[in-house]
Design an enzyme around this catalytic site. Structure first.
Site, mmCIF file in Angstrom:
data_model
loop_
_atom_site.group_PDB
_atom_site.id
_atom_site.type_symbol
_atom_site.label_atom_id
_atom_site.label_comp_id
_atom_site.label_asym_id
_atom_site.label_seq_id
_atom_site.Cartn_x
_atom_site.Cartn_y
_atom_site.Cartn_z
ATOM 1 N N ASP A 126 0.830 -1.208 0.000
ATOM 2 C CA ASP A 126 0.000 0.000 0.000
ATOM 3 C C ASP A 126 0.867 1.262 0.000
ATOM 4 O O ASP A 126 0.610 2.207 -0.742
ATOM 5 C CB ASP A 126 -0.924 -0.022 1.220
ATOM 6 C CG ASP A 126 -1.946 1.094 1.175
ATOM 7 O OD1 ASP A 126 -2.750 1.129 0.229
ATOM 8 O OD2 ASP A 126 -1.942 1.937 2.087
ATOM 9 N N LYS A 173 1.570 4.269 -2.880
ATOM 10 C CA LYS A 173 1.463 5.705 -2.601
ATOM 11 C C LYS A 173 2.699 6.474 -3.062
ATOM 12 O O LYS A 173 2.575 7.543 -3.687
ATOM 13 C CB LYS A 173 1.226 5.927 -1.110
ATOM 14 C CG LYS A 173 -0.138 5.438 -0.630
ATOM 15 C CD LYS A 173 -0.301 5.587 0.878
ATOM 16 C CE LYS A 173 -1.663 5.101 1.349
ATOM 17 N NZ LYS A 173 -1.835 5.201 2.810
#
Length: 814
Positions: free
Chosen positions: A677, A681
């Site tokens: 994750d 980003k």
């Protein structure tokens, strides 16, 4: 003297006729009244239907006749429960004559224009007699004067031309001697100079009223209908449409020509030269102000007075190099259509003379194409011009206003607003007077076009957004609640009318074009139709609403794969789902390209930092000409929450479970704890700063135990957290001995990116980062020594929902 006209709807039932009688009674107390009435609503169409049936040897004309008969008899009895014998006898006589005429048509198999005029005249003759006799029965001073005895025409049946000299003399002479307070006149019908029954064409009752008003030179002509005047646009398609208080003759004629049904354009002509105002009133709401049509009606700040439309239009295009510089092509083209009695509604020609475009009614297409191809048969054979091109399924939308010529940018505003909503314009026509800008578009786009243009020119202070939300779990539910709470504030303070028009979860989906009632959205969704990602897209597309926004509140790759479809339909996309923007670089660039091509914003602020303005800050830096040299960040609110709450007196398993329960991690915590994750980003930030990079280019050093990395299911993963507690305690102990804090850090520097767990020393900006906060430090050419820092809550349902909401509001402010 007052002249009033009541249309078919106004006299379509006994209830409405009673309203007409009440209005006439009131007016008669102030002076004499001439009242022109149409046939009972729907009767003219039924008369024509019966004629066609009889002509086709279809005995069902008898059934249609019986419907006509029963309609009139019911109205007579309802209006006159007693003392109705005389009216019924007249109706019986007239209807007998009608049936005989239909039987004659059945026998000879033909309806000539002359017979057609005689056929349709029964409607007005019956309605006018019924109304006049009912008024007499109620003690009112009323009479019926047959207009056929006053209005004299030529013998051009179905659309006869009026002999004004004789007609005006007849009208003046009759009303000079009329003793009754109220005279009822049948509209539409007339007699030729030879005594033959004729009609004045479509909208002829309005025409009759205008003829009478002009002959008597009254102060005002009143047209009573079932709406409160001429509206800014079609109120059946645009709920925000409202009556126009004042409008000029020319504007009224333009709007009527292009589809406004309230007024028939020739009606204006008899009163135009005499400058007699026309007042459009509502029979069902007599107190409503209505619309006044007059010579000078510029009492409005808006340069645009109205928007109208005509459906079922075909576009004919004649083109070819052989047309250039050769005189006579246009003459032959229009002459051909004229000979076939085909009305041309719109004309546009390129200045190169290479092509001519015409708009006609769709029903005339076959006749027009055959006739034009024959006319230009020789030129087509010699390849000087192409065979006629025909496009169907189109509509004309017209923007009308006398003052448009004095305002710059009207057409620019019109075309840009339509373009932003993916409405393709097939042809454009604008007269030299600049009173009208007409466009040809797909029939399916008419409702969206009317709503878009009405918003731009008549509701410019308020912008309507139509939102379709997929994923109403934890974050999605908070988003819907925030929208519900702020709806009033947005409308009053930001002039944004926000409607949620579609909702979906993994099981069901629900839609409401006028906006889903958000107080009851859960029950409505529970009772919705079966959910389908493709079905949700197709329904959003089919509704074809202006300023549409698709909001993805999932972590689903299949949902992300549909972004391109939405963008191609000019539906903006707002997403907290990171999959699309961290997918293959080619796909990321394609979504950006589609967003620009179709004028559909693609916003994903919540991909990084939830509600924090991280991507927005980065975009502003780049747009202002700054160059990002390095990025250092703690981008996982989930991991920050975990490591801020993990210590030697807690268990790693318990902290991860708590993070999930409080909504800081995905249902599958491996997405957060694996670092994927965070990698997504930093990848998104790197791409937004202008670097081409893919997910596999990012170095990801996992802190999970080997068994945790290899776990096949979520359940197995949680078991490894319990079994490998010593592994995680060792990470904490190592940092503690150095008086450091564990932070999962993302870095981008010199075109390379990495993510991993780091021991942050005391004094570092990351050291005191608390709870689920995120922090990003942008080092740029301008911020080379002291970075630009964005810091705050970076996880949680409320802040993520607020980030999505902020993106939606940003679209409303564009």
């Amino acid at each position: 003297m007052k002249v009033l006209k009541f249309g078919g709807t106004s006299v379509g039932s006994s209830k409405n006729i009673n309203k007409v009688i009440s209005i006439l009674d009131t007016y008669s107390k102030e002076g004499k009244v001439a009242c022109v009435v149409s046939a009972v609503g729907g009767i003219t169409d039924k008369l024509l239907l019966a004629g066609r049936q009889a002509q086709a040897k279809d005995a069902s004309f008898n059934d249609t006749f019986e419907t006509i008969k029963s309609t009139h008899f019911s109205i007579i009895k309802e209006l006159n429960p007693e003392n109705n014998e005389g009216i019924l006898a007249y109706a019986e006589e007239k209807l007998g004559a009608l049936h005989s005429l239909l039987e004659g048509i059945f026998l000879i198999n033909e309806v000539s224009p002359k017979t057609s005029d005689k056929l349709v005249s029964f409607g007005e003759l019956l309605s006018s007699y019924i109304i006049a006799e009912t008024m007499k029965n109620r003690g009112l001073s009323a009479t019926r004067k047959n207009s056929q005895e006053l209005v004299v025409t030529n013998s051009n049946f179905t659309k006869a031309e009026v002999d004004y000299k004789v007609t005006n003399s007849n009208i003046k002479r009759y009303f000079e001697s009329a003793e009754e307070s109220i005279t009822i006149l049948p509209g539409f019908i007339a007699n030729s100079a030879l005594g033959e029954q004729t009609t004045l064409g479509r909208g002829g009752s309005d025409f009759t009223a205008a003829i009478v008003a002009a002959a008597l030179k009254v102060e005002q002509l009143e047209i009573w209908t079932d709406v409160s005047g001429m509206f800014t646009t079609n109120p059946k398609m645009v709920k925000q449409a409202y009556p126009i208080k004042t409008i000029s003759y020319q504007e009224a004629m333009e709007l009527s020509h292009f589809g406004a049904k309230v007024l028939y354009p020739p009606t204006v002509q008899p009163v135009l030269d005499l400058e007699i105002p026309i007042h459009i009133k509502n029979t069902m709401a007599p107190e409503a102000v209505g619309t006044i049509i007059s010579k000078d009606a510029n009492g409005t700040s808006s340069p645009v007075k109205g928007i109208s439309n005509i459906s079922n239009i075909a576009l004919l295009t004649l083109e070819g190099s052989g047309m250039v510089g050769i005189p006579g092509f246009s003459k032959r083209l229009f002459e051909t259509l004229s000979n076939e009695k085909i009305n041309v509604i719109l004309i546009t020609q390129a200045s190169s003379e290479h092509s001519i475009c015409l708009g006609i009614e769709e029903k005339d297409v076959e006749i027009a194409k055959t006739a034009i191809d024959i006319t230009f048969e020789n030129e087509i054979a010699l390849h000087k011009i192409e065979p006629l091109t025909v496009e169907t399924g189109l509509s004309i939308v017209a923007l009308v206003g006398d003052n448009m010529k004095n305002h710059q940018g009207i057409s620019g505003k019109m075309f840009s607003s339509l373009g932003k909503n993916n409405i393709n314009i097939r042809a454009i026509a604008q007269g030299a007077s600049e009173r009208n800008i007409s466009i040809v578009i797909e029939d399916s786009d008419v409702k969206k076009a009317l709503n878009t243009l009405h918003e731009v020119f008549f509701e410019s202070i308020t912008k309507q957004l139509n939102v379709f939300i997929t994923g109403v779990g934890n974050v999605g539910e908070r988003l819907v609640e925030q929208i519900r709470q702020q709806k009033k504030y947005l409308k009053e303070n930001l002039k944004i009318n926000l409607r949620v028009t579609g909702l979906s979860n993994s099981r069901t989906m629900v839609f409401d074009e006028s906006g889903i009632p958000l107080k009851h959205w859960k029950s409505l969704l529970a009772d919705g139709e079966k959910a389908s990602l493709q079905g949700f897209f197709e329904k959003s597309k089919a509704l074809n609403l202006r300023n549409s926004i698709f909001v993805d509140v999932t972590a689903n790759a299949d949902v992300a794969s549909l972004y391109a479809n939405y963008l191609r339909e000019s539906i903006a996309v707002v997403a907290c789902n990171k999959i699309a923007c961290s997918s293959d670089f080619a796909n990321y660039k394609e979504l950006k390209r589609l967003s620009l091509k179709y004028n559909a914003p693609f916003l994903f602020e919540t991909n990084v930092g939830a509600g924090l303005p991280i991507i927005d800050t980065l975009n502003n830096l780049v747009a202002s000409g700054d160059k990002v040299t390095s990025i250092q960040a703690v981008l996982s609110g989930s991991l920050n929450f975990v490591f801020n709450n993990f210590n030697d007196s807690t268990k790693f398993y318990d902290v991860v479970k708590q993070a999930g329960a409080e909504g800081y991690t995905e249902p599958d915590p491996r997405i957060d704890l694996s670092g994927v994750d965070v990698a997504r980003k930093i990848l998104i930030l790197a791409r937004e700063s202008g670097v081409e990079m893919n997910l596999e280019d990012i170095e990801n050093t996992s802190f999970l135990s080997p068994s945790g990395q290899e776990s096949g299911t979520v359940e197995e993963f949680y078991k490894t957290l319990i079994a490998d507690e010593t592994h995680y305690q060792a990470l904490y102990a190592s940092a503690k001995t150095k008086n450091a804090q564990l932070k999962y850090v993302a870095k981008f520097d010199n075109g390379k990116a990495s993510v991993g767990l780091q021991e942050i020393p005391e004094g570092h900006p990351f050291y005191n980062l608390e709870g689920s906060d995120n922090i990003v430090m942008f080092y740029t050419e301008r911020y080379s020594q002291q970075p630009m820092i964005v810091k705050g809550a970076g996880a949680g349902a409320d802040v993520t929902a607020s980030g999505l909401f902020a993106d939606i509001i940003r679209l409303g402010n564009d």
